[in-house]
Design an enzyme around this catalytic site. Structure first.
Site, mmCIF file in Angstrom:
data_model
loop_
_atom_site.group_PDB
_atom_site.id
_atom_site.type_symbol
_atom_site.label_atom_id
_atom_site.label_comp_id
_atom_site.label_asym_id
_atom_site.label_seq_id
_atom_site.Cartn_x
_atom_site.Cartn_y
_atom_site.Cartn_z
ATOM 1 N N LYS A 1 3.032 -15.364 2.906
ATOM 2 C CA LYS A 1 2.977 -16.146 1.664
ATOM 3 C C LYS A 1 4.422 -16.458 1.293
ATOM 4 C CE LYS A 1 0.706 -17.899 -1.842
ATOM 5 N NZ LYS A 1 -0.202 -19.064 -1.706
ATOM 6 N N ASP B 1 -3.501 -17.949 2.207
ATOM 7 C CA ASP B 1 -4.672 -18.608 1.599
ATOM 8 C C ASP B 1 -5.261 -19.629 2.568
ATOM 9 O OD1 ASP B 1 -2.236 -19.878 1.193
ATOM 10 O OD2 ASP B 1 -2.629 -20.448 -0.882
ATOM 11 N N TYR C 1 0.819 -1.217 0.000
ATOM 12 C CA TYR C 1 0.000 0.000 0.000
ATOM 13 C C TYR C 1 0.854 1.269 0.000
ATOM 14 C CZ TYR C 1 -4.085 -2.914 1.032
ATOM 15 O OH TYR C 1 -5.081 -3.858 0.983
HETATM 16 C C1 IPM Z 1 -9.292 -0.481 6.170
HETATM 17 C C2 IPM Z 1 -9.792 0.128 4.886
HETATM 18 C C3 IPM Z 1 -8.676 0.956 4.288
HETATM 19 C C4 IPM Z 1 -7.500 0.055 4.046
HETATM 20 C C5 IPM Z 1 -9.032 1.703 3.007
HETATM 21 C C6 IPM Z 1 -10.261 2.560 3.176
HETATM 22 C C7 IPM Z 1 -7.872 2.483 2.459
HETATM 23 O O1 IPM Z 1 -10.202 -0.869 4.010
HETATM 24 O O2 IPM Z 1 -9.026 0.270 7.112
HETATM 25 O O3 IPM Z 1 -9.172 -1.692 6.233
HETATM 26 O O4 IPM Z 1 -7.507 -0.701 3.076
HETATM 27 O O5 IPM Z 1 -6.566 0.063 4.811
#
Ligand code: IPM
Ligand code: MG
Length: 351
Positions: free
Chosen positions: A190, A222, A142
């Site tokens: 994983k 998984d 992310y």
């Molecule tokens: C969470 C949400 C967020 C994430 C989104 C809204 C960016 O899904 O807090 O789990 O993926 O971290």
């Protein structure tokens, strides 16, 4: 004592559910002789509108100056359906996590006896389930660079990168948590495919040797997704990287049958943040039908972290009372005539 609380209602149902939690905190303060000083900040789509920034500097400052942060939800369908949007509400959440150094998200998965019938799983599988997922929150795919599109626009890519330090501090927290619970830790990765997961596994094995009192086991993601449904009672503490944790915690939250009740804590270098896990639920916004219990329980979790254990327990007990009395919103009982604010009022008068 006096506590400074940053309050970030956010989008969708956020403002309504936060209002109920603040109501409960104010009353709890009156009863226990503590003062909660609330300072409000904008985040998400509403902050894009007012500041052209989903996590404005001003909001960040309010958070840093507070003892903890109470957060509602982020997300707006206007942006979900526009893949070309340059600024997105979710970027506010990611920026907030990164800038506040909130590297771990802790989500308890606990069954409320009075709601067991609502679980999509059989009663005998879900009964007594009580585990906690610790998700890495500021690293991995992310946040990893490089990311983007190739020049011809025909390919897109993301990077999953973890440093030893990022992994080690997660395991430290996971072992600390396991030591206070049933002393079992499941490390989810994983490692049969991903090199970032192999680093997780390598460090986890080193740490496991230092904690012989904790039973450590390792599970591919998984398989973990299956085990959460087949035998959730076998888990005590689960630790995992960002994206796996994002997915598994949504799965874990629904098996209890009470998504609307699940609180979470995000902790790290600075101020901790507390939020319900259910999201902004835009279809329900402004209708006084949203379930405020997840936010009220997040407020309870917050008090627990602030060291106000008795006060936290007082709120939890009042929530249990509302469930037992059937004073719940229509997501928990479709014949319910109670609105969001009725639930807050009931809990307030039962503290
Ligand atoms: C969470 C949400 C967020 C994430 C989104 C809204 C960016 O899904 O807090 O789990 O993926 O971290
Ligand atoms: Mg998620």
């Amino acid at each position: 004592m006096k506590y400074n609380i940053a309050v970030l209602p956010g989008d969708g149902i956020g403002p309504e559910i936060i209002k109920e939690a603040v109501k409960i905190l104010e009353r709890t303060g009156e009863i226990s002789g503590n003062t909660f000083d609330f300072r409000y900040g904008q985040v998400g789509a509403s902050a894009i509108e007012s500041h052209n920034d989903p996590y404005p500097e001003e909001t960040h400052r309010i958070c840093l100056e507070s003892d903890s942060v109470l957060f509602g939800a982020i997300g707006d369908p206007r942006y979900d359906n526009d893949p070309g949007a340059k600024v997105r509400p979710e970027q506010g959440l990611l920026a907030m996590r990164k800038k506040l150094g909130l590297y771990a998200n802790i989500r308890p998965v606990k069954v409320f006896d009075s709601l067991i019938e609502r679980s999509p799983l059989k009663k005998e599988i879900i009964e007594g389930v009580d585990f906690v997922v610790i998700r890495e929150l500021t690293g991995g795919i992310y946040f990893g660079e490089p990311r983007g599109r190739t020049e011809d626009g025909e390919k897109a890519f993301d990077t999953c990168m973890y440093s030893r330090e990022e992994i080690k501090r997660m395991l430290d927290l996971a072992y600390k948590t396991a030591a206070q619970r049933r002393k079992k830790l499941t490390v989810v990765d994983k490692a049969n495919v991903l090199s970032s997961s192999r680093l997780w596994r390598e460090i986890a094995r080193e740490e496991a040797k230092k904690h012989p009192e904790i039973e450590t086991d390792y599970m591919f993601v998984d398989n973990a997704a299956m085990q959460i449904i087949l035998a959730p009672g076998n888990f005590d503490v689960v630790v995992t990287e960002n994206m796996f944790g994002d997915i598994l915690t949504d799965e874990a939250s629904v098996i209890t049958g009470s998504l609307g009740l699940m609180p979470s804590a995000s902790v790290g270098d600075t101020t901790s943040l507390f939020e319900p896990i259910h999201g902004s639920y835009p279809q329900a916004a402004g209708k006084n039908i949203a379930n405020p219990l997840g936010t009220i329980l997040s407020a309870s979790l917050m008090l627990d972290y602030l060291g106000l254990k008795a006060e936290a327990e007082r709120i939890e007990a009042a929530v249990r009372k509302s469930l037992e009395a059937g004073v719940v919103t229509r997501d928990l009982d479709n014949k319910s005539g109670y609105g969001t604010s009725d639930i807050g009022d009931f809990i307030k008068s039962n503290l």
